[in-house]
Design an enzyme around this catalytic site. Structure first.
Site, PDB file in Angstrom:
ATOM      1  N   ASN A   1       0.810  -1.230   0.000  1.00  0.00           N
ATOM      2  CA  ASN A   1       0.000   0.000   0.000  1.00  0.00           C
ATOM      3  C   ASN A   1       0.834   1.267   0.000  1.00  0.00           C
ATOM      4  OD1 ASN A   1       0.735  -0.823   2.594  1.00  0.00           O
ATOM      5  ND2 ASN A   1      -1.017   0.144   3.571  1.00  0.00           N
TER       6      ASN A   1
ATOM      7  N   GLY B   1       2.127  -5.955   7.778  1.00  0.00           N
ATOM      8  CA  GLY B   1       1.351  -6.864   6.946  1.00  0.00           C
ATOM      9  C   GLY B   1       0.079  -7.308   7.630  1.00  0.00           C
ATOM     10  N   SER B   2      -0.441  -8.421   7.170  1.00  0.00           N
ATOM     11  CA  SER B   2      -1.707  -8.945   7.669  1.00  0.00           C
ATOM     12  C   SER B   2      -1.499  -9.758   8.941  1.00  0.00           C
ATOM     13  CB  SER B   2      -2.357  -9.822   6.600  1.00  0.00           C
ATOM     14  OG  SER B   2      -1.569 -10.987   6.388  1.00  0.00           O
ATOM     15  N   VAL B   3      -2.592 -10.056   9.622  1.00  0.00           N
ATOM     16  CA  VAL B   3      -2.518 -10.906  10.808  1.00  0.00           C
ATOM     17  C   VAL B   3      -1.985 -12.301  10.465  1.00  0.00           C
ATOM     18  CG1 VAL B   3      -3.866 -12.024  12.627  1.00  0.00           C
ATOM     19  CG2 VAL B   3      -4.258  -9.613  12.085  1.00  0.00           C
TER      20      VAL B   3
ATOM     21  N   GLY C   1       1.643 -12.049  10.176  1.00  0.00           N
ATOM     22  CA  GLY C   1       2.247 -11.865  11.484  1.00  0.00           C
ATOM     23  C   GLY C   1       2.361 -13.164  12.255  1.00  0.00           C
TER      24      GLY C   1
ATOM     25  N   GLU D   1       3.557  -4.712  12.786  1.00  0.00           N
ATOM     26  CA  GLU D   1       2.451  -3.758  12.625  1.00  0.00           C
ATOM     27  C   GLU D   1       1.481  -4.418  11.667  1.00  0.00           C
ATOM     28  OE1 GLU D   1      -0.007  -1.644  11.088  1.00  0.00           O
ATOM     29  OE2 GLU D   1       1.510  -0.358  10.156  1.00  0.00           O
TER      30      GLU D   1
ATOM     31  N   CYS E   1      -3.850   0.244   6.963  1.00  0.00           N
ATOM     32  CA  CYS E   1      -4.142  -0.443   8.221  1.00  0.00           C
ATOM     33  C   CYS E   1      -4.842   0.472   9.215  1.00  0.00           C
ATOM     34  CB  CYS E   1      -2.862  -0.986   8.831  1.00  0.00           C
ATOM     35  SG  CYS E   1      -1.594   0.276   9.086  1.00  0.00           S
TER      36      CYS E   1
ATOM     37  N   GLU F   1       6.282   1.912  16.440  1.00  0.00           N
ATOM     38  CA  GLU F   1       7.113   2.479  15.385  1.00  0.00           C
ATOM     39  C   GLU F   1       6.983   4.003  15.379  1.00  0.00           C
ATOM     40  OE1 GLU F   1       7.449  -0.786  11.985  1.00  0.00           O
ATOM     41  OE2 GLU F   1       5.456   0.084  12.065  1.00  0.00           O
TER      42      GLU F   1
END
Length: 502
Positions: free
Chosen positions: A171, A245-247, A250, A267, A302, A481
């Site tokens: 993104n 990224g996505s869950v 992660g 994140e 996000c 972050e």
């Protein structure tokens, strides 16, 4: 730009300009060299606005990942001993180069990921600012002296971790590529990047710009998809992983990191709420609801406030004003056109995922207030475009109110009881951001205390502030972050006790 073709109205031809500024080295980079890419597997970089192929790129296999990590590991001892102000000087030089090439980088990213070129200029500025910010923090990587009471000298020092893998999504490819190397490099770590398979070109152009800035092996890049990322995360010489990224991504990183107890900074996703109280400034809240959904990025953010909770006393009027404003501000267009305010979804997979959630919402009884389909404009026929979509009559248990769509789909929920409202706001697996709109100071602070999210806006949304720690609760990630906290994520503390006994 003297050789750039002009259109009939005297403006530069962006297609021609794009061909001139694309990276020329379409391969992996480590040890200060562009590396050959054996093997037949390739990535196809596609322009999501047009469906046209931009480039074919090699996929790093386990052997290439190993070589890149070992190059970073070889460079680590010297880089970690480089005086902090020298490291800072290199980071500032990187920021200067990014600003000098910001317009070209924005155009490359716009063609690669589908976000409007005008908006991508801000991404380049944010990345440069992050490099400067962390350059300014290098002297804060320090420890403490501790009283022991027994006459000994006890002190701590912060040391870098080693090789850091940085994996980031499609993104904001360039902003993440440039901005997310800043903290680990400032702290004395070396980095291996894996850009998104959907939009890797701006990262390669970044590496071209910075190849001579940092010593060989300090900054490295491998191209590929999920398997490449998995090989990078699992490599025994990688000390830490930073993932945006996505869950599911992660979870995969955490599982792989567990074997060697690697440090992780994650994140992840969000299903973020915007809460509008009846006393809110109506016009500002409407504008905030549109801005917070990030329709500019097709909702692919996000932090998007994709759940809009409206008090019943303002609900109907607010929805009408919202739909009117969305229609005025956001109409999908070719991302590289400077006039475009809403681009394309980054890939066919993202496009189909969003359409599937729209279908599910209708099946579950939500009311489609606007959008929900591909635009009728024939010039957009080949791109991954979806009109900005707003659903009303959404219940908290519906999938579009529980799951991250990562597309241009806004869910509107009506509320009357504050306790029930907050139960619904907190009733998801995510906890990244929340936006609260009210003129009442007590309501603002008490609501901020009760919502389960890591980053709260009051009478604002979408804004990020350098130095303010960004990160989430629950499945939205771990660590922080965009702040000093991010710098410390890439250090470890050593305690030293010196006996003073004679």
């Amino acid at each position: 730009m003297s050789d750039t073709k002009l259109t009939s109205n005297g403006e530069p031809d962006l297609v021609d300009r794009l061909s001139q500024i694309m990276p020329t080295r379409l391969t992996h980079f480590w040890a200060g060299q562009w590396q050959p890419a054996p093997g037949a597997e390739v990535l196809e970089a596609i322009n999501p606005s047009t469906g046209e192929r931009l480039a074919s790129l090699p996929v790093a296999q386990a052997e290439q990942v190993d070589a890149a990590v070992r190059a970073a590991d070889d460079a680590f001892p010297a880089w970690s001993r480089t005086p902090p102000l020298e490291r800072a000087s290199m980071l500032r030089r990187a920021a200067v180069l990014i600003r000098e090439h910001a317009a070209d980088l924005a155009l490359i990213d716009s063609a690669g990921c589908g976000n409007p070129v005008k908006a991508m200029l801000f991404d380049a500025e944010i990345a440069a600012t992050q490099l400067e910010y962390f350059a300014g923090l290098v002297l804060e990587i320090k420890g403490e002296t501790l009283p022991t009471g027994n006459g000994s000298l006890n002190y701590t020092k912060r040391e870098p971790l080693g090789v850091v893998a940085r994996i980031f999504p499609f993104n904001h490819p360039f902003m993440f590529a440039a901005g997310k190397i800043a903290a680990p490099l400032a702290a004395g770590n070396t980095v291996v990047m894996k850009p998104p398979e959907q939009a890797p070109l701006s990262t390669l152009r970044l590496v071209e710009l910075l190849a001579e800035v940092f010593p060989p092996g300090v900054l490295n890049c491998v191209l590929g998809g999920r398997d490449t990322g998995a090989a990078l995360v699992a490599h025994p010489k990688v000390a830490a992983i930073g993932l945006i990224g996505s869950v599911p991504a992660g979870r995969a990183v955490l599982a792989a990191a567990a074997h060697d107890m690697k440090h992780t900074l994650l994140e992840l996703g969000g299903k973020n709420a915007m809460i509008v109280y009846p006393d809110a400034d109506f016009d500002k809240a409407v504008a905030g609801a549109v801005r917070g959904m990030n329709f500019t990025w097709c909702g692919q953010s996000c932090g998007s406030t994709s759940r809009l909770f409206l008090h019943e006393s303002i609900h109907d009027r607010f929805v009408q004003a919202l739909i009117t404003r969305v229609a005025i501000e956001h109409r999908p267009g070719i991302a590289t056109d400077p006039a475009t305010t809403m681009g394309a979804l980054a890939s066919e997979a993202q496009y189909r995922r969003s359409l599937e959630y729209i279908k599910i919402a209708l099946q579950e009884g939500a009311n489609l207030a606007c959008g929900g389909k591909h635009p009728e404009d024939p010039t957009l026929k080949q791109g991954y475009f979806i009109e900005p979509t707003v659903f009303t009559e959404v219940r908290p248990d519906m999938r579009i109110a529980q799951e991250e769509v990562f597309g241009p789909v806004l869910s509107v929920l009506k509320w009357s009881d504050e306790d029930e409202l907050l139960c619904a706001v907190n009733g998801v697996d995510f906890g990244l951001t929340t936006s609260i709109w009210t003129r009442d100071l007590v309501t603002a602070h008490s609501t901020a205390d009760r919502v389960q999210a890591g980053y709260i806006w009051i009478n604002d949304c979408s804004s990020h502030f350098i130095g303010a720690p960004f990160g989430g609760y629950k499945r939205s990630g771990k660590g922080r972050e965009e702040s000093r906290d991010e710098l410390f994520e890439f250090t470890q503390i050593k305690n030293i006790n010196v006996s003073m006994a004679r």
